[in-house]
Design a protein around this motif. Structure first.
Motif, PDB file in Angstrom:
ATOM      1  N   THR A 194       0.834  -1.205   0.000  1.00 27.66           N
ATOM      2  CA  THR A 194       0.000   0.000   0.000  1.00 27.66           C
ATOM      3  C   THR A 194       0.866   1.252   0.000  1.00 27.66           C
ATOM      4  N   PHE A 195       1.959   1.182   0.744  1.00 26.92           N
ATOM      5  CA  PHE A 195       2.859   2.342   0.762  1.00 26.92           C
ATOM      6  C   PHE A 195       3.451   2.556  -0.637  1.00 26.92           C
ATOM      7  N   THR A 196       3.775   1.454  -1.318  1.00 27.91           N
ATOM      8  CA  THR A 196       4.246   1.550  -2.702  1.00 27.91           C
ATOM      9  C   THR A 196       3.222   2.300  -3.553  1.00 27.91           C
ATOM     10  N   ALA A 197       1.967   1.900  -3.413  1.00 20.00           N
ATOM     11  CA  ALA A 197       0.906   2.540  -4.204  1.00 20.00           C
ATOM     12  C   ALA A 197       0.822   4.033  -3.882  1.00 20.00           C
ATOM     13  N   ARG A 198       0.946   4.366  -2.606  1.00 16.24           N
ATOM     14  CA  ARG A 198       0.808   5.779  -2.203  1.00 16.24           C
ATOM     15  C   ARG A 198       1.995   6.606  -2.691  1.00 16.24           C
ATOM     16  N   VAL A 199       3.196   6.015  -2.636  1.00 17.60           N
ATOM     17  CA  VAL A 199       4.365   6.755  -3.141  1.00 17.60           C
ATOM     18  C   VAL A 199       4.170   7.053  -4.626  1.00 17.60           C
ATOM     19  N   CYS A 200       3.724   6.051  -5.351  1.00 17.35           N
ATOM     20  CA  CYS A 200       3.486   6.233  -6.792  1.00 17.35           C
ATOM     21  C   CYS A 200       2.399   7.290  -7.022  1.00 17.35           C
ATOM     22  N   ALA A 201       1.323   7.199  -6.245  1.00 15.99           N
ATOM     23  CA  ALA A 201       0.230   8.172  -6.390  1.00 15.99           C
ATOM     24  C   ALA A 201       0.713   9.590  -6.096  1.00 15.99           C
ATOM     25  N   SER A 202       1.657   9.702  -5.164  1.00 15.31           N
ATOM     26  CA  SER A 202       2.103  11.043  -4.742  1.00 15.31           C
ATOM     27  C   SER A 202       2.849  11.784  -5.852  1.00 15.31           C
ATOM     28  N   THR A 203       3.285  11.062  -6.888  1.00 11.76           N
ATOM     29  CA  THR A 203       3.911  11.738  -8.029  1.00 11.76           C
ATOM     30  C   THR A 203       2.862  12.167  -9.056  1.00 11.76           C
ATOM     31  N   LEU A 204       1.602  11.935  -8.729  1.00 11.88           N
ATOM     32  CA  LEU A 204       0.445  12.195  -9.606  1.00 11.88           C
ATOM     33  C   LEU A 204       0.422  11.240 -10.807  1.00 11.88           C
ATOM     34  N   SER A 205       0.953  10.050 -10.589  1.00 13.47           N
ATOM     35  CA  SER A 205       0.920   9.025 -11.633  1.00 13.47           C
ATOM     36  C   SER A 205      -0.501   8.458 -11.779  1.00 13.47           C
ATOM     37  N   ASP A 206      -0.674   7.618 -12.785  1.00 16.81           N
ATOM     38  CA  ASP A 206      -1.990   7.026 -13.066  1.00 16.81           C
ATOM     39  C   ASP A 206      -2.260   5.829 -12.156  1.00 16.81           C
ATOM     40  N   ILE A 207      -3.536   5.447 -12.038  1.00 20.14           N
ATOM     41  CA  ILE A 207      -3.952   4.394 -11.104  1.00 20.14           C
ATOM     42  C   ILE A 207      -3.366   3.027 -11.471  1.00 20.14           C
ATOM     43  N   HIS A 208      -3.207   2.740 -12.767  1.00 15.63           N
ATOM     44  CA  HIS A 208      -2.660   1.424 -13.147  1.00 15.63           C
ATOM     45  C   HIS A 208      -1.194   1.314 -12.747  1.00 15.63           C
ATOM     46  N   SER A 209      -0.462   2.414 -12.827  1.00 14.41           N
ATOM     47  CA  SER A 209       0.941   2.383 -12.375  1.00 14.41           C
ATOM     48  C   SER A 209       1.002   2.144 -10.876  1.00 14.41           C
ATOM     49  N   CYS A 210       0.137   2.811 -10.126  1.00 17.08           N
ATOM     50  CA  CYS A 210       0.131   2.634  -8.663  1.00 17.08           C
ATOM     51  C   CYS A 210      -0.132   1.177  -8.316  1.00 17.08           C
ATOM     52  N   VAL A 211      -1.120   0.574  -8.964  1.00 18.12           N
ATOM     53  CA  VAL A 211      -1.505  -0.808  -8.621  1.00 18.12           C
ATOM     54  C   VAL A 211      -0.464  -1.804  -9.144  1.00 18.12           C
ATOM     55  N   THR A 212       0.104  -1.535 -10.314  1.00 18.41           N
ATOM     56  CA  THR A 212       1.136  -2.442 -10.842  1.00 18.41           C
ATOM     57  C   THR A 212       2.332  -2.484  -9.888  1.00 18.41           C
ATOM     58  N   GLY A 213       2.736  -1.328  -9.399  1.00 15.20           N
ATOM     59  CA  GLY A 213       3.852  -1.278  -8.441  1.00 15.20           C
ATOM     60  C   GLY A 213       3.509  -2.017  -7.159  1.00 15.20           C
ATOM     61  N   ALA A 214       2.278  -1.833  -6.702  1.00 13.87           N
ATOM     62  CA  ALA A 214       1.846  -2.486  -5.459  1.00 13.87           C
ATOM     63  C   ALA A 214       1.853  -4.012  -5.619  1.00 13.87           C
ATOM     64  N   ILE A 215       1.458  -4.492  -6.776  1.00 16.40           N
ATOM     65  CA  ILE A 215       1.469  -5.947  -7.016  1.00 16.40           C
ATOM     66  C   ILE A 215       2.899  -6.466  -6.872  1.00 16.40           C
ATOM     67  N   GLY A 216       3.854  -5.716  -7.409  1.00 12.39           N
ATOM     68  CA  GLY A 216       5.260  -6.112  -7.290  1.00 12.39           C
ATOM     69  C   GLY A 216       5.697  -6.201  -5.832  1.00 12.39           C
ATOM     70  N   SER A 217       5.262  -5.252  -5.015  1.00  9.07           N
ATOM     71  CA  SER A 217       5.644  -5.278  -3.598  1.00  9.07           C
ATOM     72  C   SER A 217       4.962  -6.418  -2.853  1.00  9.07           C
ATOM     73  N   LEU A 218       3.738  -6.714  -3.230  1.00  6.96           N
ATOM     74  CA  LEU A 218       2.999  -7.768  -2.528  1.00  6.96           C
ATOM     75  C   LEU A 218       3.593  -9.154  -2.793  1.00  6.96           C
TER      76      LEU A 218
END
Ligand code: ACO
Ligand code: OAA
Length: 377
Positions: A194-218
């Motif tokens: 989740t923190f991965t997703a939030r870091v990605c979101a904080s750059t104003l990236s798109d939702i698929h990038s946030c979730v793709t990164g989170a999948i990698g961390s999980l």
């Protein structure tokens, strides 16, 4: 009630990295709430879709809202042809978490989030289509069949997953256990993915990038991958006595025992008692006399020897196994659930954003003198 765990040291442990209204974890040493609702009440009474709605829309739905939400998800289950083509190219021995990561990323190419005003629709689409992505690939890779992911008798995300996987509507019990499991895994504050997703979101990236990164961390065994690793562990043992001996050896060799311990909880993970109860019921249903007793003995030994307790992952392993789910699909189920939590966090981050950019203590060399390449050793 237990003392709260003493938090300190590396890994940002104990440091507040932001605010959330979504979840409390271990507030009094144990305990888990989603937007103020206790996990035990939710697991006992709710459908997973109600919990996802609560996380994503901010309140529990009334009957009409729930019906509309479920109908919307049902209408979003078919896979675009271009995504099917990509899934068919992925090797049959790929790890299903890599398939999830690629599937999510490809979806982002085909149905890009161009503006944050589209976020709810993009999230609903991911919620609906993740069970389809993993089962389409799995059935194609294993059996060479192309399943119709839009056409199911089941109308719950857990039921749809089991139906697409096994090619038949699941029993009421199995659908119920999937529902509970998805609720338990839905959200957990600032965990690594989740923190991965939030870091990605904080750059104003798109939702698929946030979730793709989170999948990698999980994917890693210290996080979501532990449910698969726990299965590999319990399958090694034929009796509780063998399990006890095996664990004692592992502890002596200072090996990590997957499915035990937690970064925040101090003496129990409240999700464990819930999934353990369902695992016991499933063990009775299938007439198991090995895996469940072995799991119980592992729990006893770890507590007795190390005061380490089962986290959410440990009894999920036997529960999923008893429902005929292949081990390598365990962590993708976590994705199907946690996407609700990740996406709720992305929305929350976007609503009050500042780029996440901590500092580091420098430990490298000071003032090095430039060396031309021919003078270097
Ligand atoms: C849904 C989830 O993601 S839940 C977590 C799933 N992950 C696992 O099950 C993997 C196994 N567990 C672990 O690796 C850890 O317990 C984690 C990653 C969950 C938490 O890590 P930390 O916060 O660093 O753990 P913590 O500070 O409590 O560790 C204290 C000590 O117990 C040990 N320990 C913790 N968990 C375990 C374990 N499962 N097996 C053996 N020893 C363990 C640590 O090595 C550490 O020992 P040390 O002081 O000699 O180095
Ligand atoms: O909170 C954590 O660190 C890990 C966890 O249990 C989860 O993400 O469900």
């Amino acid at each position: 009630m237990a003392e709260a765990k003493k938090l300190g040291g590396a890994g940002l442990r104990g440091q507040v990295a932001g605010e959330t209204a979504l979840c409390t974890v271990g507030k009094t040493g144990a305990g888990l709430t989603y937007r103020g609702y206790d996990i035990t009440d939710l697991a006992e009474n709710a459908q997973f879709e109600e919990v996802a709605y609560l996380l994503l829309r901010g309140k529990l739905p009334n009957q009409q809202e729930l019906d509309e939400y479920k109908a919307k998800l049902q209408s979003l289950r078919s896979l675009p042809d271009a995504l099917k083509l990509v899934l068919e190219q992925i090797p049959k021995d790929a790890h299903p978490m890599d398939v999830m990561r690629t599937g999510c990323s490809m979806l982002g190419n085909l149905e890009t989030e161009n503006d944050f005003s589209e976020q709810d629709d993009k999230i609903d689409r991911m919620m609906a289509v993740f069970p389809a992505i993993i089962t389409y690939w799995y059935r194609f890779a294993q059996e060479g069949v192309r399943i119709d992911t839009a056409n199911t008798e089941s109308d719950s995300i857990g039921g749809v997953f089991l139906e697409l996987l096994h090619g038949k509507k699941p029993s009421e019990l199995h659908e119920r256990v999937m529902n509970v499991s998805l609720i338990l895994y839905a959200e957990h504050e600032f965990n690594a993915s989740t923190f991965t997703a939030r870091v990605c979101a904080s750059t104003l990236s798109d939702i698929h990038s946030c979730v793709t990164g989170a999948i990698g961390s999980l994917r890693g065994p210290l996080h979501g991958g532990a449910n698969e690793a726990a299965m590999a562990l319990i399958q090694k043992f034929q009796t509780p006595e063998e399990a006890e001996q095996g664990l004692m050896g592992m502890l002596e060799r200072k090996e990590k025992i997957m499915g035990f311990g937690h970064a925040i909880y101090s003496d129990s993970d409240p999700r464990n008692a819930i999934i353990k109860k369902w695992s016991e019921q499933l063990a009775e249903e299938v007439g198991d006399t090995v895996l469940y007793p072995v799991s119980v003995r592992c729990e006893e030994v770890m507590w007795r020897e190390k005061k380490l307790f089962c986290n959410a992952d440990f009894f999920h392993a036997s529960a999923y196994h008893f429902m005929g789910i292949p081990t390598e699909l365990f962590t993708p189920i976590f994705v199907m659930s946690r996407v609700s939590g990740w996406a709720a966090h992305v929305k929350e981050q976007r609503a009050n954003n500042r780029i996440i950019r901590p500092s580091a203590d420098y430990t490298g060399p000071e003032s090095c003198e430039w060396q031309p390449i021919e003078k270097r050793a």
